[in-house]
Design a protein around this motif. Sequence first.
Motif, PDB file in Angstrom:
ATOM      1  N   ILE B  83      65.357  42.970  54.586  1.00  0.00           N
ATOM      2  CA  ILE B  83      64.610  42.947  53.244  1.00  0.00           C
ATOM      3  C   ILE B  83      64.881  43.863  52.414  1.00  0.00           C
ATOM      4  O   ILE B  83      64.923  45.155  52.588  1.00  0.00           O
ATOM      5  N   ASP B  84      65.438  43.476  51.092  1.00  0.00           N
ATOM      6  CA  ASP B  84      65.891  44.521  50.420  1.00  0.00           C
ATOM      7  C   ASP B  84      64.736  45.276  49.781  1.00  0.00           C
ATOM      8  O   ASP B  84      63.581  44.870  49.754  1.00  0.00           O
ATOM      9  N   ALA B  85      65.155  46.560  49.660  1.00  0.00           N
ATOM     10  CA  ALA B  85      63.987  47.797  49.390  1.00  0.00           C
ATOM     11  C   ALA B  85      63.217  47.406  48.201  1.00  0.00           C
ATOM     12  O   ALA B  85      62.110  47.841  48.088  1.00  0.00           O
ATOM     13  N   SER B  86      63.886  46.483  47.257  1.00  0.00           N
ATOM     14  CA  SER B  86      63.200  46.311  45.984  1.00  0.00           C
ATOM     15  C   SER B  86      61.950  45.266  46.035  1.00  0.00           C
ATOM     16  O   SER B  86      61.396  45.115  45.109  1.00  0.00           O
ATOM     17  N   LEU B  87      61.801  44.758  47.119  1.00  0.00           N
ATOM     18  CA  LEU B  87      60.874  43.586  47.481  1.00  0.00           C
ATOM     19  C   LEU B  87      59.570  44.556  47.950  1.00  0.00           C
ATOM     20  O   LEU B  87      59.721  44.621  49.006  1.00  0.00           O
ATOM     21  N   PRO B  88      58.460  44.466  47.273  1.00  0.00           N
ATOM     22  CA  PRO B  88      57.307  45.043  48.002  1.00  0.00           C
ATOM     23  C   PRO B  88      56.512  43.991  48.749  1.00  0.00           C
ATOM     24  O   PRO B  88      55.926  43.061  48.215  1.00  0.00           O
ATOM     25  N   LEU B  89      56.786  44.008  49.922  1.00  0.00           N
ATOM     26  CA  LEU B  89      56.137  43.230  50.818  1.00  0.00           C
ATOM     27  C   LEU B  89      55.460  43.728  52.062  1.00  0.00           C
ATOM     28  O   LEU B  89      56.126  44.424  52.909  1.00  0.00           O
ATOM     29  N   THR B  90      54.313  43.392  52.431  1.00  0.00           N
ATOM     30  CA  THR B  90      53.519  43.963  53.365  1.00  0.00           C
ATOM     31  C   THR B  90      53.677  43.045  54.467  1.00  0.00           C
ATOM     32  O   THR B  90      53.993  41.947  54.460  1.00  0.00           O
ATOM     33  N   VAL B  91      53.404  43.447  55.652  1.00  0.00           N
ATOM     34  CA  VAL B  91      53.587  42.959  56.903  1.00  0.00           C
ATOM     35  C   VAL B  91      52.483  41.653  56.832  1.00  0.00           C
ATOM     36  O   VAL B  91      52.969  40.472  57.230  1.00  0.00           O
ATOM     37  N   PRO B 121      54.429  48.437  54.590  1.00  0.00           N
ATOM     38  CA  PRO B 121      55.495  47.777  54.022  1.00  0.00           C
ATOM     39  C   PRO B 121      56.331  47.314  55.169  1.00  0.00           C
ATOM     40  O   PRO B 121      56.618  48.097  56.144  1.00  0.00           O
ATOM     41  N   MET B 122      57.101  46.036  55.006  1.00  0.00           N
ATOM     42  CA  MET B 122      57.904  45.578  55.934  1.00  0.00           C
ATOM     43  C   MET B 122      59.319  46.628  56.040  1.00  0.00           C
ATOM     44  O   MET B 122      59.992  46.797  57.302  1.00  0.00           O
ATOM     45  N   GLN B 123      59.606  47.411  55.008  1.00  0.00           N
ATOM     46  CA  GLN B 123      60.616  48.336  55.136  1.00  0.00           C
ATOM     47  C   GLN B 123      60.565  49.386  55.700  1.00  0.00           C
ATOM     48  O   GLN B 123      61.528  50.559  56.044  1.00  0.00           O
TER      49      GLN B 123
END
Lengths: 261, 254
Positions: B83-91, B121-123
């Motif tokens: 997942i690109d680091a630019s996408l703020p995505l929580t688990v 965050p996923m990352q």
Amino acid sequence: MPDFLLLALGAGLGVALVAGPLGCFAVWRRMAYFGDTMAHSALLGVTLGLLLDINLNAAVAFGCLLLALALVALQRSRQLATDTLLGILSHSTLALGLVAISLVSPGRVNLLGYLFGDILATTAADVITIWLVGALVLGVLAWLWRPLLAITVHEDLARVEGVRVSAVRTALMLLMALVIAIAMKVVGVLLITALLIIPAAAARRLSHTPEQMAITASAIGALAVTGGLAASFYWDWPAGPAIVLGATGAFVLSLLKPSRF
Amino acid sequence: MPETNRELLVQTRQLSVERGGRTLVDSADLALHAGEILTLIGPNGAGKTTLVRAILGLGNITRGELYLKPGLRIGYMPQTLHIDASLPLTVARFLTLGGGDKHRAQRALERTGAAGLLHQPMQALSGGETQRVLLARALLRNPQLLVLDEPVQGVDVSGQAALYALINELRHELGCAVLLISHDLHLVMANTDTVVCLNGHICCHGHPEQVTNDPAYLELFGHRAQAQIALYTHHHDHAHDQCGEIDPEHSHHA
């Protein structure tokens, strides 16, 4: 405030609002160069529109879409890397557009206006077109938001879970083509990607969810448009580049915030 | 095997996949029934992932037939996730992208032993954490079939055993079938009903004990395999000492 500035503001804000969320997808999906290539092909669309005497916005959107489809077809061959293909298409279509437009209507066309934007010459009809198309794009984005996010995160996983991946991806390209068509008036084909990418990048550090990032990007874009037009009005800066610099300023400021996920 | 009276979920007949003139999967026949664990093993480039992708509808089938039970609910755990680091995505957000709400997401995470990760965050996840989150997302589909492509990638050795044990537990709990790709033999074999050994074509298949004595298998994996069988047996006993009733089916036909 003079009328031409109000119209320019109306056009610029309309484009900034849609460019926010769409630009986020361009950043998340690493489509910056792709957007550039589509934007460069817009000039060919303009020529086509002039030749056939049809609505220029529609012609540009059509031209961009055609290019996107050509790219998808070329990618299938897998002989050349995507960025090589993009490099070829991007510059060839720009060169072809420049040649074609000078052959079709020498002297009749304000070439600089297409390349760098002509926002101060916005008409009321332009503003209406921008807001109508913008509303349509935002509507489709909201409707497809979850599948779009799902394919951005993992295409195969999305497909196994029932998302129609190629349909959603094509829709995203179509939206991008539409936004390029309406943004050309504001910043010109050479700077459109900046309006997509920079506000989204600036919004990254200020956001914790994808939706927050989309809305923040729109807000930063709107600030950039306002600031750029002000600089243009008071200091006589060229409006399109001034808007892009406004966005760049916001991005640099966002770097001051400590990095986090 | 008791699976003959169980419902058939997946069947391939003479399934072949060719790409660029090369045959990646050659006339593969396999069948998977409800509640069964089938493990695909084979060397790199043997076509394991290609075959599984064909079954999932992610790749083209050149020849042959594929049967999927109509309306089959599949939970898929892909091999990698970028997942690109630019996408703020929580688990939490990642899990609910596949459907369901936060509460179900939290329960699925608890089930896969990753309860504390909901707001991460996923990352920021480690390899092992990512695998558990991916498994949780597959569980959220209420799967009748779990498809796992190298589920222990990026997980340290002790974590690998734990993850396989977890998959086996989940299979009994949910009553779902499992289609598993793996290249490490000994860990998998303790927890599997059927092994299919693939090297372009299917070399051999059957119970783990049966397959490990098959000449085709030994030729493919050689001495390394024999060394691992010893390890496998040891591991197997060990698992039974700790929790004897965890795999009643296995002891049934062992």
